[in-house]
Scaffold this motif. Structure first.
Motif, PDB file in Angstrom:
ATOM      1  N   ASN A 210      14.650 -64.874 -41.835  1.00 50.46           N
ATOM      2  CA  ASN A 210      15.503 -65.359 -42.905  1.00 50.46           C
ATOM      3  C   ASN A 210      16.639 -66.161 -42.277  1.00 50.46           C
ATOM      4  OD1 ASN A 210      16.087 -65.544 -45.630  1.00 50.46           O
ATOM      5  ND2 ASN A 210      16.173 -63.350 -45.943  1.00 50.46           N
ATOM      6  N   MET A 211      16.880 -67.354 -42.800  1.00 50.11           N
ATOM      7  CA  MET A 211      17.893 -68.245 -42.239  1.00 50.11           C
ATOM      8  C   MET A 211      19.091 -68.364 -43.172  1.00 50.11           C
ATOM      9  SD  MET A 211      15.515 -71.494 -41.095  1.00 50.11           S
ATOM     10  CE  MET A 211      15.201 -71.901 -42.829  1.00 50.11           C
ATOM     11  N   MET A 212      20.275 -68.440 -42.581  1.00 49.80           N
ATOM     12  CA  MET A 212      21.480 -68.785 -43.323  1.00 49.80           C
ATOM     13  C   MET A 212      21.625 -70.301 -43.285  1.00 49.80           C
ATOM     14  SD  MET A 212      24.238 -65.947 -42.064  1.00 49.80           S
ATOM     15  CE  MET A 212      24.048 -64.211 -42.479  1.00 49.80           C
ATOM     16  N   MET A 213      21.462 -70.946 -44.422  1.00 50.82           N
ATOM     17  CA  MET A 213      21.531 -72.396 -44.524  1.00 50.82           C
ATOM     18  C   MET A 213      22.814 -72.790 -45.262  1.00 50.82           C
ATOM     19  SD  MET A 213      17.533 -72.945 -45.598  1.00 50.82           S
ATOM     20  CE  MET A 213      17.575 -74.715 -45.404  1.00 50.82           C
ATOM     21  N   VAL A 214      23.396 -73.913 -44.871  1.00 45.54           N
ATOM     22  CA  VAL A 214      24.699 -74.313 -45.409  1.00 45.54           C
ATOM     23  C   VAL A 214      24.549 -75.523 -46.325  1.00 45.54           C
ATOM     24  CG1 VAL A 214      26.970 -75.231 -44.802  1.00 45.54           C
ATOM     25  CG2 VAL A 214      25.967 -73.379 -43.447  1.00 45.54           C
ATOM     26  N   ASN A 215      25.166 -75.437 -47.486  1.00 40.47           N
ATOM     27  CA  ASN A 215      25.189 -76.522 -48.461  1.00 40.47           C
ATOM     28  C   ASN A 215      26.087 -77.640 -47.937  1.00 40.47           C
ATOM     29  OD1 ASN A 215      25.547 -78.223 -50.657  1.00 40.47           O
ATOM     30  ND2 ASN A 215      26.497 -76.674 -51.973  1.00 40.47           N
ATOM     31  N   LYS A 216      25.476 -78.763 -47.579  1.00 35.79           N
ATOM     32  CA  LYS A 216      26.249 -79.845 -46.975  1.00 35.79           C
ATOM     33  C   LYS A 216      27.175 -80.532 -47.979  1.00 35.79           C
ATOM     34  CE  LYS A 216      22.955 -83.716 -47.418  1.00 35.79           C
ATOM     35  NZ  LYS A 216      22.145 -84.683 -46.645  1.00 35.79           N
ATOM     36  N   ASN A 217      26.939 -80.320 -49.269  1.00 35.65           N
ATOM     37  CA  ASN A 217      27.765 -80.936 -50.308  1.00 35.65           C
ATOM     38  C   ASN A 217      28.854 -80.011 -50.826  1.00 35.65           C
ATOM     39  OD1 ASN A 217      26.017 -83.320 -50.390  1.00 35.65           O
ATOM     40  ND2 ASN A 217      24.527 -81.961 -51.357  1.00 35.65           N
ATOM     41  N   SER A 218      28.971 -78.836 -50.248  1.00 37.89           N
ATOM     42  CA  SER A 218      29.961 -77.862 -50.706  1.00 37.89           C
ATOM     43  C   SER A 218      31.367 -78.295 -50.324  1.00 37.89           C
ATOM     44  CB  SER A 218      29.666 -76.497 -50.074  1.00 37.89           C
ATOM     45  OG  SER A 218      30.731 -75.598 -50.299  1.00 37.89           O
ATOM     46  N   ASP A 219      32.317 -78.025 -51.213  1.00 42.72           N
ATOM     47  CA  ASP A 219      33.700 -78.294 -50.854  1.00 42.72           C
ATOM     48  C   ASP A 219      34.247 -77.231 -49.908  1.00 42.72           C
ATOM     49  OD1 ASP A 219      33.899 -76.166 -52.595  1.00 42.72           O
ATOM     50  OD2 ASP A 219      35.138 -77.205 -54.079  1.00 42.72           O
ATOM     51  N   LYS A 220      33.408 -76.195 -49.614  1.00 45.50           N
ATOM     52  CA  LYS A 220      33.790 -75.167 -48.639  1.00 45.50           C
ATOM     53  C   LYS A 220      32.907 -75.270 -47.392  1.00 45.50           C
ATOM     54  CE  LYS A 220      34.854 -71.988 -52.430  1.00 45.50           C
ATOM     55  NZ  LYS A 220      33.872 -72.535 -53.404  1.00 45.50           N
ATOM     56  N   LEU A 221      32.478 -76.480 -47.079  1.00 44.84           N
ATOM     57  CA  LEU A 221      31.585 -76.682 -45.937  1.00 44.84           C
ATOM     58  C   LEU A 221      32.183 -76.114 -44.649  1.00 44.84           C
ATOM     59  CD1 LEU A 221      29.081 -77.912 -44.569  1.00 44.84           C
ATOM     60  CD2 LEU A 221      30.316 -80.091 -44.449  1.00 44.84           C
ATOM     61  N   LYS A 222      33.441 -76.394 -44.383  1.00 44.80           N
ATOM     62  CA  LYS A 222      34.078 -75.922 -43.154  1.00 44.80           C
ATOM     63  C   LYS A 222      34.083 -74.398 -43.112  1.00 44.80           C
ATOM     64  CE  LYS A 222      38.360 -76.456 -40.465  1.00 44.80           C
ATOM     65  NZ  LYS A 222      38.797 -75.042 -40.408  1.00 44.80           N
ATOM     66  N   THR A 223      34.396 -73.767 -44.234  1.00 49.01           N
ATOM     67  CA  THR A 223      34.422 -72.300 -44.288  1.00 49.01           C
ATOM     68  C   THR A 223      33.024 -71.725 -44.100  1.00 49.01           C
ATOM     69  OG1 THR A 223      36.313 -72.377 -45.803  1.00 49.01           O
ATOM     70  CG2 THR A 223      35.100 -70.308 -45.690  1.00 49.01           C
ATOM     71  N   ALA A 224      32.043 -72.381 -44.694  1.00 48.46           N
ATOM     72  CA  ALA A 224      30.661 -71.913 -44.563  1.00 48.46           C
ATOM     73  C   ALA A 224      30.199 -71.980 -43.109  1.00 48.46           C
ATOM     74  CB  ALA A 224      29.738 -72.726 -45.457  1.00 48.46           C
ATOM     75  N   LEU A 225      30.558 -73.058 -42.410  1.00 49.83           N
ATOM     76  CA  LEU A 225      30.188 -73.185 -41.005  1.00 49.83           C
ATOM     77  C   LEU A 225      30.920 -72.154 -40.153  1.00 49.83           C
ATOM     78  CD1 LEU A 225      30.106 -77.078 -40.667  1.00 49.83           C
ATOM     79  CD2 LEU A 225      28.141 -75.520 -40.727  1.00 49.83           C
ATOM     80  N   GLU A 226      32.142 -71.864 -40.516  1.00 51.44           N
ATOM     81  CA  GLU A 226      32.894 -70.827 -39.804  1.00 51.44           C
ATOM     82  C   GLU A 226      32.281 -69.454 -40.041  1.00 51.44           C
ATOM     83  OE1 GLU A 226      36.793 -71.417 -41.361  1.00 51.44           O
ATOM     84  OE2 GLU A 226      37.320 -72.985 -39.911  1.00 51.44           O
ATOM     85  N   PHE A 227      31.748 -69.230 -41.235  1.00 49.86           N
ATOM     86  CA  PHE A 227      31.063 -67.969 -41.520  1.00 49.86           C
ATOM     87  C   PHE A 227      29.834 -67.808 -40.634  1.00 49.86           C
ATOM     88  CE2 PHE A 227      27.550 -65.955 -43.931  1.00 49.86           C
ATOM     89  CZ  PHE A 227      28.029 -64.655 -43.944  1.00 49.86           C
TER      90      PHE A 227
END
Length: 427
Positions: free
Chosen positions: A310-327
């Motif tokens: 199972n992969m954690m994938m990040v929404n590139k269009n999210s306004d919380k992109l930086k936070t998601a990458l930090e997560f």
């Protein structure tokens, strides 16, 4: 009103909320402004290592997580509907399989090739998460396993027999075991569908251009001699009695008894099964088993299948992109993932993973695994692949309702139909 009160309560408590997603809920209705939204299957989100990493993150950062947990049976449909409506979570958890195409990967997800934690991924976990262009789609934060041919080493030793290292040796081993009254392979044909993918993996993992042609509908299984060779081998093995006399009636619940009593000597399965489903108390225990490659006449030296992750994938269009990458970076921290996976029976996904448990069967076979392991390919990379459909085609073959070429044709027919249902290009 109830939703608003519940959201306020979550914000004040800063605790993980697990929300069962119904057809009327939308991410935009339940997400807090400063929270991070993570979507996945309900049973996946409830794994102990997942709740551990969620809890660690919230306590360490103070950032709240909204966990959108969709009931397993509804996941693919409900989640794809949300994506179509523009309700895309900040972080999405999914396996790198054919169903992932529902979610417009290139349009929705951030490629993680340059993240600082990439070099800490093991080779196999890294390879599993790549798309056809070599882009890293997600962080593999999951339990892993090694699928192969697990055999009763104690029984083989008592008979003066050795595990196989080639297809020819494996065929001789099966015939000798059958001749002296043992069922060589426990093949649970009643409802178990994973075995076929192990034979298909080498065909396509070792020849990416062939996989591309299949996925563009330029060729079919019937055009690939190795597929027919596999189908023929399985049919011959069944006819010779290598699966035993009751294999069409044997299912998931019969594997443990067949192996632990010594009625069957081998089975094609994964290591974690021995720690979750193998019943102790009969003649043989987990300590009596060892691992060699699967042989189905598609790779002379056999093959192992790496874990489906199972992969954690990040929404590139999210306004919380930086936070998601930090997560994701938080999850990929050696200190944090070792807390989450402490005591979990799994092959390491990270090079720094030390607190998990790895089976003696896998560690003892490490050299063979390194030489013959393939990333899971059939179930994850073949467009339109369905394990149930492949099993249905083989049921017709086992019951003599069709022949080898007819079975291959059924596999093609089912695959093409599913690819069309998915709207795949070229079908």
């Amino acid at each position: 009103m109830k939703k608003r009160y519940f959201s306020m309560l979550m914000a004040l408590a800063a605790a993980i909320s697990v929300i069962s997603l119904s057809g009327t809920n939308a991410i935009s209705e339940i997400s807090e402004v400063n929270s991070l939204t993570i979507m996945g299957r309900k049973s996946d989100m409830e794994k102990s290592y997942m709740t551990s990493i969620f809890d660690q993150y919230q306590k360490s950062t103070g950032t709240m997580l909204n966990i959108i947990a969709i009931e397993d049976a509804d996941f693919e449909v409900k989640a794809s509907e949300k994506f179509s409506d523009g309700d895309v979570p900040d972080v999405f958890m999914h396996f790198n399989n054919a169903d992932l195409k529902r979610f417009s990967v290139a349009d929705n997800f951030y490629y993680l090739n340059d993240e600082s934690w990439v070099n800490d991924l093991t080779d196999n976990s890294h390879a599993y998460c790549l798309d056809s262009e070599g882009n890293l789609l997600g962080l593999p934060f999951w339990e892993s396993s090694v699928s192969g041919c697990y055999y009763n080493k104690t029984l083989l030793d008592s008979l003066g027999l050795k595990p196989a290292t080639t297809q020819a040796e494996f065929d001789v081993l099966c015939q000798v075991l059958d001749d002296i009254g043992y069922t060589p392979i426990c093949w649970p044909a009643d409802g178990c569908t994973w075995m076929f993918q192990f034979g298909l993996d080498p065909i396509f993992a070792d020849d990416p251009p062939l996989l591309q042609k299949l996925n563009k509908n330029e060729i079919s299984y019937s055009d690939i001699p190795e597929v027919t060779k596999m189908v023929k081998w399985i049919k011959n093995a069944a006819d010779k009695g290598w699966f035993g006399s009751d294999y069409l009636k044997d299912g998931w619940s019969d594997i443990s008894a067949d192996l632990s009593t010594g009625d069957a000597v081998m089975t094609f399965i994964w290591d974690t099964w021995f720690y979750t489903d193998f019943e102790q108390g009969n003649k043989y225990s987990v300590d009596d088993f060892a691992l060699m490659p699967v042989f189905m006449n598609t790779a002379d030296s056999g093959t192992y299948e790496g874990g489906n992750l199972n992969m954690m994938m990040v929404n590139k269009n999210s306004d919380k992109l930086k936070t998601a990458l930090e997560f994701l970076s938080f999850c990929a921290s050696e200190e944090n993932y070792n807390i989450a996976f402490k005591g979990i029976s799994t092959v390491s996904c990270f090079k720094g993973q030390t607190t998990n448990i790895q089976s003696h069967m896998v560690t003892d076979a490490s050299a063979s695994i390194a030489a013959n392991e393939r990333v899971s390919t059939a179930t994850s990379r073949i467009i339109g692949y369905s394990a149930d459909d492949v099993a249905a085609a083989f049921d017709s073959l086992f019951n003599n309702d069709t022949d080898v070429s007819g079975c291959v044709k059924l596999m093609d027919d089912y695959r093409v139909k599913e690819a069309k249902n998915q709207g795949a290009d070229g079908f």
